[in-house]
Design a protein around this motif. Structure first.
Motif, PDB file in Angstrom:
ATOM      1  N   ALA A  63       0.875  -1.224  -0.069  1.00  0.00           N
ATOM      2  CA  ALA A  63       0.163  -0.051   0.168  1.00  0.00           C
ATOM      3  C   ALA A  63       0.858   1.123   0.158  1.00  0.00           C
ATOM      4  O   ALA A  63       1.746   1.417   0.664  1.00  0.00           O
ATOM      5  N   THR A  64       0.745   2.260  -0.755  1.00  0.00           N
ATOM      6  CA  THR A  64       1.433   3.292  -1.136  1.00  0.00           C
ATOM      7  C   THR A  64       0.618   4.567  -0.920  1.00  0.00           C
ATOM      8  O   THR A  64      -0.554   4.513  -0.827  1.00  0.00           O
ATOM      9  N   ASP A  65       1.204   5.664  -0.584  1.00  0.00           N
ATOM     10  CA  ASP A  65       0.498   6.876  -0.540  1.00  0.00           C
ATOM     11  C   ASP A  65       0.356   7.595  -1.738  1.00  0.00           C
ATOM     12  O   ASP A  65      -0.130   8.695  -1.695  1.00  0.00           O
ATOM     13  N   ARG A  66       0.646   7.051  -2.683  1.00  0.00           N
ATOM     14  CA  ARG A  66       0.331   7.793  -4.127  1.00  0.00           C
ATOM     15  C   ARG A  66       0.789   6.709  -5.071  1.00  0.00           C
ATOM     16  O   ARG A  66       1.410   5.471  -4.742  1.00  0.00           O
ATOM     17  N   PRO A  67       0.337   6.947  -6.350  1.00  0.00           N
ATOM     18  CA  PRO A  67       0.554   5.946  -7.507  1.00  0.00           C
ATOM     19  C   PRO A  67       2.018   5.861  -7.698  1.00  0.00           C
ATOM     20  O   PRO A  67       2.812   6.720  -7.760  1.00  0.00           O
ATOM     21  N   VAL A  68       2.548   4.701  -7.899  1.00  0.00           N
ATOM     22  CA  VAL A  68       4.082   4.388  -8.201  1.00  0.00           C
ATOM     23  C   VAL A  68       4.105   3.558  -9.636  1.00  0.00           C
ATOM     24  O   VAL A  68       3.612   2.331  -9.645  1.00  0.00           O
ATOM     25  N   ASN A  69       4.561   4.307 -10.545  1.00  0.00           N
ATOM     26  CA  ASN A  69       4.424   3.795 -11.845  1.00  0.00           C
ATOM     27  C   ASN A  69       5.303   2.394 -12.191  1.00  0.00           C
ATOM     28  O   ASN A  69       5.295   1.590 -12.883  1.00  0.00           O
ATOM     29  N   ASP A  70       6.529   2.677 -11.600  1.00  0.00           N
ATOM     30  CA  ASP A  70       7.436   1.374 -11.756  1.00  0.00           C
ATOM     31  C   ASP A  70       7.471   0.478 -10.652  1.00  0.00           C
ATOM     32  O   ASP A  70       8.614   0.122 -10.272  1.00  0.00           O
ATOM     33  N   MET A  71       6.344   0.275 -10.015  1.00  0.00           N
ATOM     34  CA  MET A  71       6.192  -0.352  -8.692  1.00  0.00           C
ATOM     35  C   MET A  71       6.839  -2.046  -9.014  1.00  0.00           C
ATOM     36  O   MET A  71       7.670  -2.777  -8.230  1.00  0.00           O
ATOM     37  N   GLU A  72       6.595  -2.492 -10.346  1.00  0.00           N
ATOM     38  CA  GLU A  72       7.066  -3.777 -10.606  1.00  0.00           C
ATOM     39  C   GLU A  72       8.508  -3.859 -10.631  1.00  0.00           C
ATOM     40  O   GLU A  72       9.069  -4.791 -10.209  1.00  0.00           O
ATOM     41  N   LYS A  73       9.087  -2.936 -11.407  1.00  0.00           N
ATOM     42  CA  LYS A  73      10.404  -2.976 -11.429  1.00  0.00           C
ATOM     43  C   LYS A  73      10.993  -2.799 -10.111  1.00  0.00           C
ATOM     44  O   LYS A  73      12.174  -3.559  -9.650  1.00  0.00           O
ATOM     45  N   GLN A  74      10.726  -2.017  -9.094  1.00  0.00           N
ATOM     46  CA  GLN A  74      11.233  -1.690  -7.850  1.00  0.00           C
ATOM     47  C   GLN A  74      11.370  -2.946  -7.166  1.00  0.00           C
ATOM     48  O   GLN A  74      11.833  -3.425  -6.154  1.00  0.00           O
ATOM     49  N   ALA A  75       9.695  -3.576  -7.219  1.00  0.00           N
ATOM     50  CA  ALA A  75       9.537  -4.854  -6.509  1.00  0.00           C
ATOM     51  C   ALA A  75      10.554  -6.156  -6.971  1.00  0.00           C
ATOM     52  O   ALA A  75      11.224  -6.814  -6.100  1.00  0.00           O
ATOM     53  N   ALA A  76      10.951  -6.222  -8.071  1.00  0.00           N
ATOM     54  CA  ALA A  76      11.702  -7.269  -8.557  1.00  0.00           C
ATOM     55  C   ALA A  76      13.195  -7.013  -8.001  1.00  0.00           C
ATOM     56  O   ALA A  76      13.837  -7.844  -7.782  1.00  0.00           O
ATOM     57  N   GLN A  77      13.722  -5.644  -8.117  1.00  0.00           N
ATOM     58  CA  GLN A  77      15.004  -5.278  -7.804  1.00  0.00           C
ATOM     59  C   GLN A  77      15.083  -5.566  -6.129  1.00  0.00           C
ATOM     60  O   GLN A  77      16.143  -5.973  -5.711  1.00  0.00           O
ATOM     61  N   THR A  78      13.822  -5.326  -5.479  1.00  0.00           N
ATOM     62  CA  THR A  78      13.997  -5.470  -3.847  1.00  0.00           C
ATOM     63  C   THR A  78      14.274  -7.035  -3.648  1.00  0.00           C
ATOM     64  O   THR A  78      15.154  -7.415  -2.858  1.00  0.00           O
ATOM     65  N   LEU A  79      13.468  -7.743  -4.307  1.00  0.00           N
ATOM     66  CA  LEU A  79      13.588  -9.252  -4.025  1.00  0.00           C
ATOM     67  C   LEU A  79      14.831  -9.708  -4.513  1.00  0.00           C
ATOM     68  O   LEU A  79      15.589 -10.722  -3.705  1.00  0.00           O
TER      69      LEU A  79
END
Length: 845
Positions: free
Chosen positions: A674-690
């Protein structure tokens, strides 16, 4: 042949002389045939498709239900379609009636694999894999595209782990590299040797939107997926398909399989329990043809495809009525021509043949255009029905059966509906050519033409009503209060087991995930759970309240972390939620939903502090209820009275006796951000974080929460859009038909109308006279269509959400739309009639 070619050339010349008529008929045929061919493309690819294997008609499945995926306990009716490995091995030995009997994993699409090819720079990817018996490919009679396929020796405990790659994955992911065969891949971090590639066109043992990319032996499932149930006789997780020997009677074989299964299950823990013993004599199986494979998708799509086929057939009827009307109008306009040809010696059969040839030329051209419409329509259907499908073995391009169906249907349409006009035109008398100036006060259009317009109006009303009902059903589904918060929510599906994590390592992994994702800009909540609300998944268990008799009830459950409820929008209404201190070392607690309280407790009872667990005195006190949450929707909006309980993700009940490293319920399947605003590149950030946590932690699937919910309505959305499209098409065709008949009637009554106006008839009187005739035809269609539409609701109500009878506003709206269309279709020729110059009309005489 010479005469036929002459007829065809003449027909083409005649049609080119009337471009408006020709274009209208071709478009009508193309739309009617194309809509039906598009639906038949899906029916042929899903319902009628045979597996690309040797002699599919001799394949038989043991079972007939869509049971999935890992089940224990006993079915109430005793019917089995999913089995344990031990039951499979027992039946395989005791059934010489099968040349081969193979086993395959029931729910492989729910358990993706993490695959990485050995070598520098190779990345781990999430891939679909299926565990199968060693004789799997031999049962289907297949030969490899490269290397070899499985042998029995591959499916033995302790054997080196082998894999067979699908042809599609070989081509798309590795460009057909021959070096793939014999190379090492790491599947869930375990080394596996790819021994071969499956043949081109083989998509597995069932039609699915996620066909397997890797096949692995059943015995390798334990080391690769770390499952505890591989040889547990009380856990069912495989399907069985076999090839029967010639001359085998399926009825007798079915009885024998049922008896052998009863003997095998009688000694299991499940059927040693007192409550299961009465079910033992009921145990049976149903043998079903397996030439089309496991029919799970077919069973789910059957009612939808049947509905769409019926709707498309109604559109075709409207199109056929329109074509017949157009051909009748054209034949009447050519009556003088036919009279002259008859006077010059043309035989009636020759005239009929010529006119039928014109109809068939139109039908053939329309059929070719219909194939284009079918191709585009099938692509649209696939996109609507399976928006996220990859490598799905269904082609939008019409196959030979579809092309044969389309051409056969178009020729039948042209021949059948061209016959009556040809017959009418062929009966023109030579003297009719001399009477062309005779006045007529007839209505112009024949009873047959009016009847066709009435039929079109009635069918159009039925389709409009269906479109309205399905649109309202979809609206009610999409606007239902699910008690979920989808704003700025992102779902990252994961598979820690495939990354090599053991159960004892998961608590530390989840803490690391929470810390790393909280460090991302904008992330305010990080929920972790084994599955999320509106995905196609459900874990359930039988339950018993401590101190009370077994209520023979069950509930779905979810294991989640502290922030899970906030991440999906579920609210605590009594007690508390999951807290940081609810760790693996703390006493097991649970939160329950409001429906759970209603079903398990008497009204007014406070559930806080009560205990429950699996049936049995040993485990009935496993969990203490510490909170109640509201009824968030899970799995489906249609699932009412859905009892659920929630437990901390790393907690295990006190009665658990299996090692922590073998407890599959500890593994999370999703992270909800859950974010406080729309995040357009969340998929990329999630993949990098994992990947930063562990290179083998991959994103199995990424969705926004809104997308996940929308995906649950794909089928309803497809049906709604198609019925609206078909309803609009039928309305357009009906309006064209009414316009054509009215315009033809006006043309035939030109002299009569001129005389009326010469004698003082007002313009509005003429318009009213023409409009009255048009509206009467539409009105009769409405009178017929209303009761038909009411009856049709009874056949489609099972596919509607919270709509069980005719909706009056929708019916009135459909009537209004049809009435407006009829007014427009009648007004154009009516205004033309009122514009007739009396002097010019009289000069026609």
């Amino acid at each position: 042949m010479k005469a036929l070619l002459q007829d065809i050339r003449f027909a083409i010349r005649q049609l080119l002389k009337a471009p408006g008529f020709t274009a209208t008929v071709l478009l009508t045929v193309a739309l009617g045939i194309g809509a039906n061919a598009a639906i038949f493309t899906l029916v042929n690819s899903i319902m009628l498709r045979k597996l690309p294997v040797v002699d599919p008609k001799t394949l038989v499945r043991i079972g007939d239900d869509d049971d999935c995926c890992v089940n224990s306990g006993s079915p109430d009716n005793g019917k089995y379609s999913i089995f344990s490995v031990e039951a499979y091995l027992h039946l395989k030995k005791q059934l010489p009636e099968f040349e081969e009997l193979a086993a395959m994993q029931s729910g492989f699409s729910y358990v993706p694999l993490t695959v990485r090819r050995n070598g520098p720079g190779m990345l781990a990817r999430s891939r679909v894999g299926e565990f199968v018996s060693g004789n799997y490919f031999r049962t289907f009679g297949l030969q490899p595209a490269a290397g070899r396929l499985f042998m029995d020796s591959d499916d033995v405990k302790g054997a080196p782990i082998a894999a067979v790659m699908s042809y599609s994955a070989w081509q798309h992911d590795y460009a057909g590299d021959a070096g793939v065969v014999g190379s090492t891949f790491y599947v869930n971090t375990k080394p596996v040797t790819v021994v071969g590639v499956a043949p081109d066109g083989f998509f597995g043992d069932r039609v699915t939107n996620t066909p397997p990319e890797f096949y692995l032996p059943i015995e390798s499932m334990e080391p690769i997926n770390n499952v505890p149930y591989l040889h547990d006789p009380d856990v069912n997780w495989i399907y069985m398909v076999g090839r029967v020997k010639p001359g085998t009677g399926l009825a007798a074989l079915q009885q024998k399989v049922g008896g052998l299964l009863r003997n095998e299950l009688a000694v299991t823990k499940t059927y040693k329990r007192e409550k299961s013993k009465p079910i033992l004599p009921k145990i049976h199986v149903v043998l079903t043809p397996a030439g089309g494979g496991i029919q799970n998708l077919q069973q789910g799509a059957k009612s939808t495809l049947r509905l769409l086929t019926g709707v498309a057939a109604m559109v075709l009827l409207v199109a056929c009525a329109n074509i017949a009307n157009l051909l009748l109008v054209r034949s009447m306009s050519r009556k003088a021509e036919m009279s002259i040809r008859t006077a010059l010696g043309a035989r009636r059969t020759r005239i009929i043949r010529q006119l039928l040839t014109e109809s068939l030329v139109l039908a053939t051209a329309g059929g070719l255009l219909g194939l284009v419409v079918a191709y585009l329509g099938a692509r649209m259907l696939l996109a609507l029905a399976f928006p996220d499908a990859q490598n799905m073995p269904i082609e939008a391009a019409p196959s030979l059966p579809v092309m044969g169906f389309a051409f056969g249907l178009s020729l039948l349409t042209g021949g059948l509906f061209g016959l009556a006009p040809a017959w009418v035109a062929s009966h023109a008398q030579p003297a009719d050519a001399l009477r062309t100036g005779t006045r007529t006060t007839g209505s112009g259009a024949s009873i047959l033409q009016r009847g066709l317009v009435v039929l079109q109006a009635a069918l159009s009303l039925v389709l409009l009503v269906c479109a309205g009902l399905f649109a309202k059903s979809l609206y009610k589904l999409q606007t239902a209060d699910m008690h979920l918060d989808t704003r700025n929510r992102y779902i990252v599906h994961i598979n820690p087991a495939a990354a090599g994590y053991k159960g004892s390592q998961l608590e530390a992994l989840y803490r690391t995930m929470e810390e790393r994702f909280h460090a991302l800009p904008g992330v305010v909540k990080v929920g972790i759970s084994n599955y999320t609300p509106m995905e196609d998944n459900n874990w359930s268990s039988g339950l018993q309240l401590q101190g009370e008799p077994d209520p023979n009830k069950g509930a779905s459950f979810i294991k989640a972390n502290v922030e899970y409820f906030d991440s999906v929008g579920t609210h605590v209404v009594m007690g508390r939620g999951i807290l940081p201190q609810d760790s693996s070392k703390a006493p097991a607690v649970a939160m329950v939903n409001e429906t759970f309280v209603k079903q398990f407790f008497k009204p007014g009872t406070n559930p806080i502090g009560r205990r429950f667990g699996n049936p049995g005195p040993k485990s009935s006190g496993d969990y203490e209820i510490v909170g109640v949450v509201d009824d968030t929707t899970y799995t489906s909006v249609q699932w009412k009275d859905h009892s659920m309980f929630f437990v901390p993700i790393t907690q295990r009940p006190a009665s658990a006796d299996d090692p922590v490293d073998r407890d599959l319920s500890l593994y999370a399947g999703a992270i909800v951000l859950a974010t406080d605003r729309p995040v357009n590149d969340m998929e990329k950030q999630a993949a990098q974080t994992l990947s930063a946590i562990n290179p083998n932690l991959t994103v199995v699937k990424f969705q926004t929460f809104t997308q996940q919910i929308a995906d649950r309505f794909n089928e309803e959305r497809m049906v709604s859009r198609l019925t609206m499209m078909f309803g609009g098409l039928a309305l357009l065709l009906a309006a064209i038909g009414l316009y054509g008949v009215t315009a033809y009637g006006v043309a035939r009554r030109t002299s009569e109308i001129g005389i009326r106006m010469a004698l003082g008839a007002a313009r509005r009187t003429v318009i009213g006279m023409v409009m009255r005739g048009a509206m009467i035809q539409a009105g009769i269609g409405l009178v017929i269509g209303v009761p038909v539409a009411i009856v049709c609701v009874r056949f489609v109500k099972s596919q509607l959400y919270e709509i069980t009878k005719m909706d009056a506003p929708i019916l009135l709206g459909a009537i209004g739309v049809l009435a407006v269309a009829a007014c427009v279709a009648g007004l154009i020729p009516a205004r033309r009639a009122a514009s007739i110059d009396p002097a010019r009309a009289l000069r026609i005489e």
